[in-house]
Design a protein around this motif. Structure first.
Motif, PDB file in Angstrom:
ATOM      1  N   ARG A  68      -1.838  -3.118  -7.322  1.00  0.00           N
ATOM      2  CA  ARG A  68      -1.154  -1.890  -7.117  1.00  0.00           C
ATOM      3  C   ARG A  68      -2.253  -0.608  -6.931  1.00  0.00           C
ATOM      4  N   ASP A  69      -1.883   0.260  -6.270  1.00  0.00           N
ATOM      5  CA  ASP A  69      -2.633   1.423  -5.977  1.00  0.00           C
ATOM      6  C   ASP A  69      -2.561   2.136  -7.204  1.00  0.00           C
ATOM      7  N   ALA A 117      -7.344   2.221  -4.129  1.00  0.00           N
ATOM      8  CA  ALA A 117      -6.740   0.876  -3.959  1.00  0.00           C
ATOM      9  C   ALA A 117      -7.512  -0.058  -5.113  1.00  0.00           C
ATOM     10  N   THR A 118      -6.803  -0.985  -5.495  1.00  0.00           N
ATOM     11  CA  THR A 118      -7.331  -1.897  -6.812  1.00  0.00           C
ATOM     12  C   THR A 118      -7.460  -3.252  -6.110  1.00  0.00           C
ATOM     13  N   ARG A 154      -5.006  -7.850  -3.569  1.00  0.00           N
ATOM     14  CA  ARG A 154      -4.968  -6.457  -3.704  1.00  0.00           C
ATOM     15  C   ARG A 154      -4.019  -6.197  -4.658  1.00  0.00           C
ATOM     16  N   PRO A 207      -6.998   8.987  -6.126  1.00  0.00           N
ATOM     17  CA  PRO A 207      -6.290   7.970  -5.612  1.00  0.00           C
ATOM     18  C   PRO A 207      -7.226   6.723  -5.221  1.00  0.00           C
ATOM     19  N   PRO A 263       0.858  -1.153   0.126  1.00  0.00           N
ATOM     20  CA  PRO A 263      -0.107  -0.099   0.030  1.00  0.00           C
ATOM     21  C   PRO A 263       0.842   1.460  -0.030  1.00  0.00           C
ATOM     22  N   THR A 264       0.438   2.356  -0.454  1.00  0.00           N
ATOM     23  CA  THR A 264       1.187   3.609  -0.501  1.00  0.00           C
ATOM     24  C   THR A 264       0.942   4.414   0.666  1.00  0.00           C
ATOM     25  N   SER A 301     -11.738  -0.680  -8.492  1.00  0.00           N
ATOM     26  CA  SER A 301     -11.150   0.331  -7.901  1.00  0.00           C
ATOM     27  C   SER A 301     -11.989   1.155  -6.913  1.00  0.00           C
ATOM     28  N   LYS A 340      -5.082   5.485  -9.754  1.00  0.00           N
ATOM     29  CA  LYS A 340      -6.067   6.501  -9.698  1.00  0.00           C
ATOM     30  C   LYS A 340      -7.127   6.456 -10.897  1.00  0.00           C
ATOM     31  N   ARG A 398      -9.406   5.972  -2.137  1.00  0.00           N
ATOM     32  CA  ARG A 398      -8.813   6.002  -0.899  1.00  0.00           C
ATOM     33  C   ARG A 398      -9.016   7.488  -0.221  1.00  0.00           C
ATOM     34  N   ASP A 402      -2.097   5.080   3.646  1.00  0.00           N
ATOM     35  CA  ASP A 402      -3.327   4.142   3.042  1.00  0.00           C
ATOM     36  C   ASP A 402      -4.207   3.921   4.167  1.00  0.00           C
TER      37      ASP A 402
END
Length: 281
Positions: free
Chosen positions: A202-203, A212-213, A200, A210, A46-47, A227, A205, A230, A50
């Protein structure tokens, strides 16, 4: 989750124009979604910042479904396939079953409005000919009906043939309830063993937001991607399906914004009951 079964079934009703009467049960079989952008690949950490840190993909999905089902309105835009016929949809709808927007099929376009349980549809000649022709209406009747409807709205009131089914595409609650179908299947013990495991990715847009996928890969190469915002409420912003026989994409936006429907004036409408009886409009 986010299977859009009811949306696809409701779209089939729009293809089978209501002037021909109720749609047979077979016409409401769930067709697929049409091609859309590819899902974000891979599994990533997660970025920073998150909001879903420490949650499993299924827990994130639960939060997304709960938030999305709580929406009072939204805009839905994408492509649906019904009986191998692509249908483009761009509709704003609310939890009172009001909606307004456009449908495109076979090169034709129709405006759809629904307010106070009355549905209005105004199509161009290509739309009406494609819709009526798909139901086997005789050419002579098609020509006469197209001429009668030129520049006018078909009005379908409650209780008339096709009203309930046609209104299904504006039924926000029913469409959003269907997001939770996978979880219901788990509860009643009928979970599809081939539906794959949710992971999950990659995060990324959706627009400037933004997300979460969440990714579900099924045997046979079918991949579904959801999607989830976030920022703010964890609304579902896009669903994409690639591979399999029903690829496609639906984008959701304008959550909880007012939906304003302009009701056509009586002089610009044709009542379905009069149309079916052949009375003057």
């Amino acid at each position: 989750m986010a299977s859009h079964r009811k949306l696809r079934a409701a779209a089939a009703v729009c293809v089978a124009v209501v002037v021909t009467g109720p749609v047979p049960a077979a016409a409401a079989a769930a067709p697929g979604l049409a091609p859309g952008p590819a899902p974000l690949a891979g599994t990533a950490a997660p970025t920073p910042g998150d909001p879903f840190a420490g949650l499993t993909p299924d827990q994130i999905a639960d939060r997304a479904v709960e938030a999305t089902q709580s929406a009072t309105s939204l805009r839905m835009k994408g492509r649906i396939v019904s009986d191998d016929q692509p249908l483009d949809v761009d509709l704003a709808l609310n939890d009172r079953n009001d909606c307004t927007g456009r449908l495109k099929i076979a090169g034709g376009t129709a405006e759809l409005r629904r307010a106070d349980d009355i549905t209005y549809m105004k199509g161009d000649e290509t739309f009406w000919r494609a819709s009526m022709g798909s139901q086997g209406m005789p050419d002579g009747r098609i020509a006469a009906t197209v001429e009668l409807l030129k520049g006018r709205w078909l009005k379908v009131a409650p209780g008339q043939p096709g009203s309930e089914d046609l209104g299904g595409i504006c039924n926000l609650k029913a469409l959003l309830d269907d997001l939770d179908r996978d979880k219901d299947e788990d509860r009643d013990g009928t979970r599809d063993p081939d539906r794959g495991t949710l992971t999950r990715g990659r995060d990324g847009k959706v627009g400037d937001t933004p997300v979460a996928t969440l990714v579900r890969k099924k045997p046979g190469g079918e991949t579904s991607t959801v999607s989830v915002s976030r920022e703010g409420e964890p609304y579902i912003l896009r669903t994409v399906k690639t591979g399999g026989d029903q690829p496609g994409s639906i984008t959701l936006s304008d959550y909880d914004k007012p939906v304003r429907v302009t009701v056509p004036p009586p002089g610009e409408t044709v009542d379905l009951a009069k149309l079916n009886r052949g009375d003057p409009a």
